[in-house]
Design a protein around this motif. Structure first.
Motif, mmCIF file in Angstrom:
data_model
loop_
_atom_site.group_PDB
_atom_site.id
_atom_site.type_symbol
_atom_site.label_atom_id
_atom_site.label_comp_id
_atom_site.label_asym_id
_atom_site.label_seq_id
_atom_site.Cartn_x
_atom_site.Cartn_y
_atom_site.Cartn_z
ATOM 1 N N MET A 95 0.843 -1.202 0.000
ATOM 2 C CA MET A 95 0.000 0.000 0.000
ATOM 3 C C MET A 95 0.876 1.248 0.000
ATOM 4 S SD MET A 95 -3.009 1.114 2.690
ATOM 5 C CE MET A 95 -1.884 1.388 4.047
ATOM 6 N N PHE A 96 0.454 2.250 -0.761
ATOM 7 C CA PHE A 96 1.174 3.514 -0.802
ATOM 8 C C PHE A 96 0.712 4.363 0.375
ATOM 9 C CE2 PHE A 96 0.901 1.804 -5.016
ATOM 10 C CZ PHE A 96 2.121 2.079 -5.604
ATOM 11 N N GLN A 97 1.561 4.543 1.362
ATOM 12 C CA GLN A 97 1.173 5.274 2.569
ATOM 13 C C GLN A 97 1.595 6.734 2.462
ATOM 14 O OE1 GLN A 97 -0.519 3.735 5.090
ATOM 15 N NE2 GLN A 97 -0.821 5.683 6.103
ATOM 16 N N ILE A 98 0.627 7.639 2.627
ATOM 17 C CA ILE A 98 0.903 9.074 2.689
ATOM 18 C C ILE A 98 0.625 9.500 4.122
ATOM 19 C CG2 ILE A 98 0.231 11.361 1.884
ATOM 20 C CD1 ILE A 98 -0.478 10.186 -0.780
ATOM 21 N N HIS A 99 1.555 10.270 4.699
ATOM 22 C CA HIS A 99 1.461 10.589 6.130
ATOM 23 C C HIS A 99 0.149 11.294 6.465
ATOM 24 C CE1 HIS A 99 2.698 14.563 4.627
ATOM 25 N NE2 HIS A 99 2.211 15.038 5.745
ATOM 26 N N LEU A 106 -0.364 12.939 -3.862
ATOM 27 C CA LEU A 106 -1.506 12.197 -4.373
ATOM 28 C C LEU A 106 -1.603 12.338 -5.891
ATOM 29 C CD1 LEU A 106 -4.046 10.520 -3.593
ATOM 30 C CD2 LEU A 106 -5.304 12.690 -3.536
ATOM 31 N N GLY A 107 -1.309 13.534 -6.389
ATOM 32 C CA GLY A 107 -1.347 13.772 -7.822
ATOM 33 C C GLY A 107 -0.365 12.890 -8.580
ATOM 34 N N VAL A 108 0.829 12.725 -8.003
ATOM 35 C CA VAL A 108 1.842 11.851 -8.625
ATOM 36 C C VAL A 108 1.331 10.417 -8.664
ATOM 37 C CG1 VAL A 108 4.149 10.877 -8.362
ATOM 38 C CG2 VAL A 108 3.760 13.325 -7.944
ATOM 39 N N LEU A 109 0.745 9.986 -7.554
ATOM 40 C CA LEU A 109 0.216 8.623 -7.470
ATOM 41 C C LEU A 109 -0.915 8.415 -8.478
ATOM 42 C CD1 LEU A 109 0.193 5.899 -5.982
ATOM 43 C CD2 LEU A 109 -1.438 6.903 -4.364
ATOM 44 N N MET A 110 -1.799 9.399 -8.609
ATOM 45 C CA MET A 110 -2.910 9.300 -9.550
ATOM 46 C C MET A 110 -2.402 9.161 -10.980
ATOM 47 S SD MET A 110 -5.378 12.216 -7.819
ATOM 48 C CE MET A 110 -6.421 12.375 -9.273
ATOM 49 N N GLU A 111 -1.356 9.904 -11.287
ATOM 50 C CA GLU A 111 -0.799 9.865 -12.640
ATOM 51 C C GLU A 111 -0.103 8.541 -12.915
ATOM 52 O OE1 GLU A 111 2.181 12.508 -15.497
ATOM 53 O OE2 GLU A 111 1.506 13.284 -13.545
ATOM 54 N N GLU A 112 0.653 8.056 -11.934
ATOM 55 C CA GLU A 112 1.385 6.805 -12.116
ATOM 56 C C GLU A 112 0.454 5.606 -12.266
ATOM 57 O OE1 GLU A 112 4.059 6.364 -8.865
ATOM 58 O OE2 GLU A 112 5.542 7.793 -9.668
ATOM 59 N N THR A 161 -8.358 7.622 -10.382
ATOM 60 C CA THR A 161 -8.974 8.865 -9.906
ATOM 61 C C THR A 161 -10.100 8.626 -8.901
ATOM 62 O OG1 THR A 161 -10.526 8.869 -11.788
ATOM 63 C CG2 THR A 161 -8.439 10.087 -12.057
ATOM 64 N N ARG A 162 -10.461 7.388 -8.678
ATOM 65 C CA ARG A 162 -11.570 7.105 -7.765
ATOM 66 C C ARG A 162 -11.187 7.403 -6.318
ATOM 67 N NH1 ARG A 162 -12.531 1.041 -9.546
ATOM 68 N NH2 ARG A 162 -10.252 1.229 -9.567
ATOM 69 N N ASP A 163 -11.990 8.223 -5.672
ATOM 70 C CA ASP A 163 -11.676 8.669 -4.312
ATOM 71 C C ASP A 163 -11.511 7.505 -3.341
ATOM 72 O OD1 ASP A 163 -12.074 11.066 -5.537
ATOM 73 O OD2 ASP A 163 -13.486 11.859 -4.068
ATOM 74 N N ALA A 164 -12.467 6.598 -3.342
ATOM 75 C CA ALA A 164 -12.435 5.493 -2.382
ATOM 76 C C ALA A 164 -11.212 4.606 -2.603
ATOM 77 C CB ALA A 164 -13.716 4.664 -2.499
ATOM 78 N N HIS A 165 -10.885 4.350 -3.868
ATOM 79 C CA HIS A 165 -9.741 3.498 -4.168
ATOM 80 C C HIS A 165 -8.447 4.192 -3.753
ATOM 81 C CE1 HIS A 165 -7.758 0.563 -7.257
ATOM 82 N NE2 HIS A 165 -7.510 0.243 -6.003
ATOM 83 N N LEU A 166 -8.357 5.486 -4.016
ATOM 84 C CA LEU A 166 -7.168 6.242 -3.621
ATOM 85 C C LEU A 166 -7.026 6.272 -2.100
ATOM 86 C CD1 LEU A 166 -7.427 9.201 -6.160
ATOM 87 C CD2 LEU A 166 -5.619 7.467 -6.081
ATOM 88 N N ALA A 167 -8.147 6.353 -1.416
ATOM 89 C CA ALA A 167 -8.108 6.335 0.049
ATOM 90 C C ALA A 167 -7.558 5.008 0.554
ATOM 91 C CB ALA A 167 -9.510 6.585 0.608
#
Length: 226
Positions: A1-5, A20-26, A30-36
């Protein structure tokens, strides 16, 4: 999992948004729940970060200034977002995202047009929404255009009287509906001796007849075995 502080301060939101923007691009995600789930952030935080990423880079940098007095709070841009992306505002022929951002920055920083707090943007959004519901989109756009150009015009000047009436009517309709449900469930036999209640209901009935007549509304007779 990609952990952001986890966020500890408001000013950390923009740095988090950039990560988060870098992660979304990589990941092309873009789905909020999945990114969470991927980052360990609350879904609400992801949503707020995405709103910040919607802004051009020059405004993102304003949230990263080292000096607190120079830095623009992320909440300013988050609250403004709902106005800039409103479908009524966005369709205006005079709409310009950059111009509107600059104008609202000036008004907010210098406390012009009655601005006192970031939450004042919610009042503007509310006035736009109420006007739209009342069918007065053209009128609210005209007033908003004037508001943008005139620093002496206050936020309350955006409220349209007919829109205010519509809001009041909607609130009153909900109150009447709730009262109707309570009365429908009332067992008249159990409350037969409550003279104060029946007296108030009789007075209300008389008032209703007067108001309905003033509005030229015809009252249908209702059977007693309803």
């Amino acid at each position: 999992m990609f952990q952001i502080h986890k966020l500890r301060k408001d000013w950390e939101l923009m740095p988090t948004a950039l990560k988060l923007g870098v992660l979304m691009e990589e990941l092309d995600e873009t789905r909020d729940a999945h990114l969470a789930d991927l980052t360990g952030l609350d879904t609400a935080v992801v949503t707020r970060c995405k709103k910040l990423l919607w802004y051009p880079e020059e405004y993102q940098e304003m949230m990263l200034y080292a000096e607190p007095d120079d830095r623009v709070k992320a909440d300013f841009f988050i609250e403004l977002y709902s106005i800039l992306t409103d479908r009524v505002v966005a369709r205006a022929e005079w709409y310009s995202r950059s111009k509107l951002i600059e104008v609202f920055l000036k008004k907010y920083k210098n406390r012009l047009s009655g601005f006192k707090a970031i939450t004042d943007f919610r009042k503007i959004k509310q006035y736009i929404s109420i006007a739209r519901a009342a069918g007065h989109e053209d009128e609210i756009l005209r007033r908003l255009k004037e508001f943008i150009a005139n620093d002496n015009m206050t936020i309350s000047d955006l409220e349209i009287d007919t829109a205010r009436v519509h809001r009041h009517a909607s609130n009153l309709a909900r109150t009447v509906f709730k009262l109707g449900k309570e009365l429908d469930a009332l067992n008249a036999d159990e409350f037969a001796g409550e003279e104060d209640l029946w007296g108030e209901l009789e007075a209300l009935l008389n008032l209703l007849r007067i108001k309905l007549a003033q509005a030229d509304r015809r009252v249908a007779e209702v059977s007693s075995d309803h």
